[in-house]
Design a protein around this motif. Structure first.
Motif, PDB file in Angstrom:
ATOM      1  N   TYR A  31      -7.920   7.967  -4.114  1.00 19.13           N
ATOM      2  CA  TYR A  31      -7.714   6.633  -3.534  1.00 19.13           C
ATOM      3  C   TYR A  31      -8.725   5.641  -4.111  1.00 19.13           C
ATOM      4  O   TYR A  31      -8.377   4.487  -4.424  1.00 19.13           O
ATOM      5  N   LYS A  32      -9.975   6.097  -4.239  1.00 15.82           N
ATOM      6  CA  LYS A  32     -11.023   5.204  -4.735  1.00 15.82           C
ATOM      7  C   LYS A  32     -10.784   4.860  -6.198  1.00 15.82           C
ATOM      8  O   LYS A  32     -10.956   3.700  -6.620  1.00 15.82           O
ATOM      9  N   ARG A  33     -10.386   5.848  -6.954  1.00 12.94           N
ATOM     10  CA  ARG A  33     -10.176   5.624  -8.385  1.00 12.94           C
ATOM     11  C   ARG A  33      -8.994   4.698  -8.639  1.00 12.94           C
ATOM     12  O   ARG A  33      -9.033   3.845  -9.532  1.00 12.94           O
ATOM     13  N   GLU A  34      -7.920   4.852  -7.834  1.00 17.49           N
ATOM     14  CA  GLU A  34      -6.722   4.024  -8.015  1.00 17.49           C
ATOM     15  C   GLU A  34      -6.757   2.738  -7.195  1.00 17.49           C
ATOM     16  O   GLU A  34      -5.801   1.961  -7.208  1.00 17.49           O
ATOM     17  N   LYS A  35      -7.859   2.533  -6.451  1.00 14.02           N
ATOM     18  CA  LYS A  35      -8.045   1.331  -5.632  1.00 14.02           C
ATOM     19  C   LYS A  35      -6.905   1.156  -4.609  1.00 14.02           C
ATOM     20  O   LYS A  35      -6.283   0.096  -4.506  1.00 14.02           O
ATOM     21  N   VAL A  36      -6.656   2.252  -3.903  1.00  9.05           N
ATOM     22  CA  VAL A  36      -5.636   2.260  -2.857  1.00  9.05           C
ATOM     23  C   VAL A  36      -6.326   2.420  -1.509  1.00  9.05           C
ATOM     24  O   VAL A  36      -7.199   3.280  -1.345  1.00  9.05           O
ATOM     25  N   ASN A  37      -5.930   1.597  -0.549  1.00  2.91           N
ATOM     26  CA  ASN A  37      -6.495   1.682   0.799  1.00  2.91           C
ATOM     27  C   ASN A  37      -5.407   2.154   1.766  1.00  2.91           C
ATOM     28  O   ASN A  37      -4.585   1.348   2.217  1.00  2.91           O
TER      29      ASN A  37
ATOM     30  N   ARG B 128       2.140   1.904  -3.450  1.00  5.67           N
ATOM     31  CA  ARG B 128       1.111   2.528  -4.283  1.00  5.67           C
ATOM     32  C   ARG B 128       0.924   3.993  -3.898  1.00  5.67           C
ATOM     33  O   ARG B 128       0.726   4.852  -4.765  1.00  5.67           O
TER      34      ARG B 128
ATOM     35  N   SER C 227       0.832  -1.203   0.000  1.00  7.90           N
ATOM     36  CA  SER C 227       0.000   0.000   0.000  1.00  7.90           C
ATOM     37  C   SER C 227       0.866   1.252   0.000  1.00  7.90           C
ATOM     38  O   SER C 227       0.560   2.232  -0.692  1.00  7.90           O
TER      39      SER C 227
END
Length: 607
Positions: free
Chosen positions: A438-444, A408, A405
């Motif tokens: 974060y949502k668009r790049e699928k990062v948590n 990213r 994470s």
């Protein structure tokens, strides 16, 4: 969540800073000793008729059954019986039959050549009187002159020297039909077994109650007075472990008389009570099924701290005899020794006499593993490093997600900078756009929090283990590191021993400034690890985080070197894991310059 992650680290750093400042501004006070406390002021154990705590006659209205005894200072030339065991040496005074001279053969005051061994118990008249005393409280028609107490002159009936193979027996005849005996045995470690008996050769029944006392005049000179460590009374009452710090004993609820306070607790079974220091302990242990009255007491007029085990009264008919057996632990808080007393001798929860702290569910298994690694490897420093490897291996599945994470997040750093430039000082809009990114790049970003949260109790637990447990005292590592429980003795001020002058005294202000090798390695390891983490977008936060490794380097320089060994190993392993994982995700940070934000994404295979 990235801000929360940084705030968590910042809060931890500020907590350490507060502790350090508090320690510098409010150092532990020097112990005060009452110059008028040369004589023992001892209250007899209790009324054999009622089992009540002994009060002055004015408080009870019954001077026949309850009285107060002041024991004079025993003569220095009082006859003594030698104690010789593999672990102990000392003597027992025949005045009062006191166990008041005891030293620990396997432990030295310092690492210097010729250092004396640790002295645990000392007689009245010494610098720090600390002793165990046994006796009987009178009941019925008996008075204090009819029972043995603090000044009774015992005779040696059998045995010459107390050893694990040869117990001794003391005898005293009160001249009125009662013959008292005290048989004392000792094992090869630190446990005494005391059997008190009375033979009634008179014509009438006698009622009386046995007791044991551990008394300490004033506070110990080596009192740590540190919040992470319990020092004072430790006791077990019907399965419940209680701790009373020295500072709290004078404020106990049950006040006996002006200038004295006590707390009296009835124990049904499986109890014990005594004093514990950082590494040593003296504890009264009645039989497992033996009910008794547990007493914690402070006499302000003489500055005496006292614990008592008062056993129930017994009636001894004419021509009959009675006896009771209790134990006394007086020695080092060795984990394996105390565990054996608990598991093999049946002393309930005796291992909890070691101060495991709030995270006992972590510290106890952690020390078990550390102890066995040390037995296997033969070097406590290497055992700490091996423990670190095991902990990191156990946390690796979580760490992998965290580091991935972070990789990213580092890739998104340029986009985050653009968002900051576009929205300016509008923090609310910046947070909204960050969450959309974060949502668009699928990062948590939350996945980086859990490993940090897990490491905080682990760190404090290991700190507790290193600070409290005896096994790290004077434990060597390599070279100049000859005591993993003490700070790193090397120093910049003498170029780490190359120059002829000595390093500053440990825990002094100069020692906090002119740090040693381990704190420097800690700072470097933290700096390297920080270089792999996402950088704050806020310049102020970025400046604070840039200084944190070097602040920690000085803050933790005075901590136990064993803890620094753990943290350096932990940071090094973390750096290696994180670096490899980031490389596998296609990002190569520049460690010795500004970390470039132009990391290249790994191209999909086949393109």
């Amino acid at each position: 969540m990235d801000d929360q992650n940084r705030n968590l680290i910042l809060a931890t750093a500020l907590s350490f800073l507060v502790i350090l400042v508090w320690f510098l501004l409010f150092p532990p006070p020097e112990p005060q000793t009452d110059p008028n406390a040369a004589a023992i002021v001892e209250t007899q154990a209790g009324s054999a008729e009622t089992g009540m705590a002994l009060l002055p006659p004015a408080a009870t209205g019954d001077p026949a059954a309850l009285a107060e005894v002041e024991a004079a200072d025993p003569a220095a030339e009082a006859p003594r019986v030698r104690i010789e065991t593999p672990e102990l040496e000392g003597s027992i005074s025949l005045i009062g039959g006191r166990i008041d001279d005891l030293s620990l053969r396997g432990y030295f005051e310092t690492l210097e050549e010729g250092s004396p061994i640790v002295r645990l118990l000392s007689p009245v008249g010494s610098d720090e009187p600390y002793y165990a005393l046994y006796g009987w409280a009178p009941g019925g028609d008996l008075g204090f002159e009819d029972v043995p107490g603090a000044n009774t002159e015992w005779a040696l009936e059998s045995g010459e020297t107390l050893t694990p193979e040869t117990p001794i027996t003391l005898v005293w005849d009160n001249g009125a039909g009662l013959i008292f005996r005290r048989t004392i045995a000792v094992d090869a470690n630190f446990m005494f077994t005391v059997t008190q008996s009375v033979e009634n050769t008179g014509a009438t029944a006698a009622r009386l109650a046995p007791y044991g006392i551990v008394a300490r005049h004033g506070l110990p000179d080596d009192l740590q007075n540190f919040f992470i460590l319990h020092e004072g009374v430790v006791r077990k009452v019907d399965g419940q472990l209680d701790e009373i710090a020295y500072d709290d004993i004078p404020d106990l609820d049950f006040v006996q008389r002006e200038g004295a306070a006590a707390e009296v607790v009835e124990v049904q079974s499986d109890g014990w009570i005594g004093f514990t220091d950082k590494y040593w302990m003296t504890t009264l242990i009645p039989g497992a099924d033996q009910p008794f009255t547990s007493v914690t007491k402070y006499v302000a007029s003489a500055d005496i701290y006292q614990t008592e085990a008062r056993l129930p009264a017994m009636t001894v008919e004419a021509g009959q005899s009675a006896e009771v057996t209790t134990q006394l632990f007086a020695g080092a808080k060795e984990w394996e020794t105390i565990r054996n007393y608990q598991d093999l001798a049946g002393i309930d929860r005796f291992l909890d006499s070691i101060d495991w702290g709030w995270f006992y569910f972590i510290t106890k298994p952690m020390f078990w593993l550390l102890h066995n690694l040390n037995v296997l490897i033969g070097n406590m420093g290497l055992a700490i490093i091996a423990l670190t490897v095991i902990i990191k291996a156990a946390l690796f599945p979580l760490a992998y997600k965290s580091y991935a994470s972070m990789a990213r997040m580092r890739e998104l750093q340029p986009q985050m900078e653009k968002i900051k430039e576009r929205v300016g000082d509008d923090r609310q809009k910046m947070q909204v756009e960050m969450m959309e990114l974060y949502k668009r790049e699928k990062v948590n970003p939350a996945s980086g929090c859990l490993p940090i949260l897990l490491q905080i109790p682990i760190f404090f637990s290991l700190y507790k283990v290193i600070f409290v447990t005896l096994e790290l005292r004077h434990a060597p590592f390599f070279g100049w590191l000859n005591d993993l429980s003490a700070p790193d003795p090397s120093s910049i001020i003498n170029l780490f021993g190359l120059l002829p002058w000595a390093a500053p005294e440990p825990n002094s202000l100069l020692a906090l400034i002119f740090i040693g090798v381990l704190p420097i390695l800690l700072g470097i390891s933290m700096w390297l690890q920080q270089k792999l983490n996402p950088q704050p977008t806020d310049p102020t936060q970025a400046a604070i985080f840039a200084w944190l490794p070097w602040v920690f380097m000085f803050m933790l320089g005075s901590f136990a070197s064993g803890l620094l060994v753990y943290w350096i190993a932990n940071n090094t392993i973390t750096f290696i894991q994180q670096y490899i994982i980031m490389k596998r995700h296609g990002y190569t940070p520049d460690l010795f310059g500004n970390i470039r934000s132009s990391f290249k994404r790994k191209k999909p295979q086949g393109k």
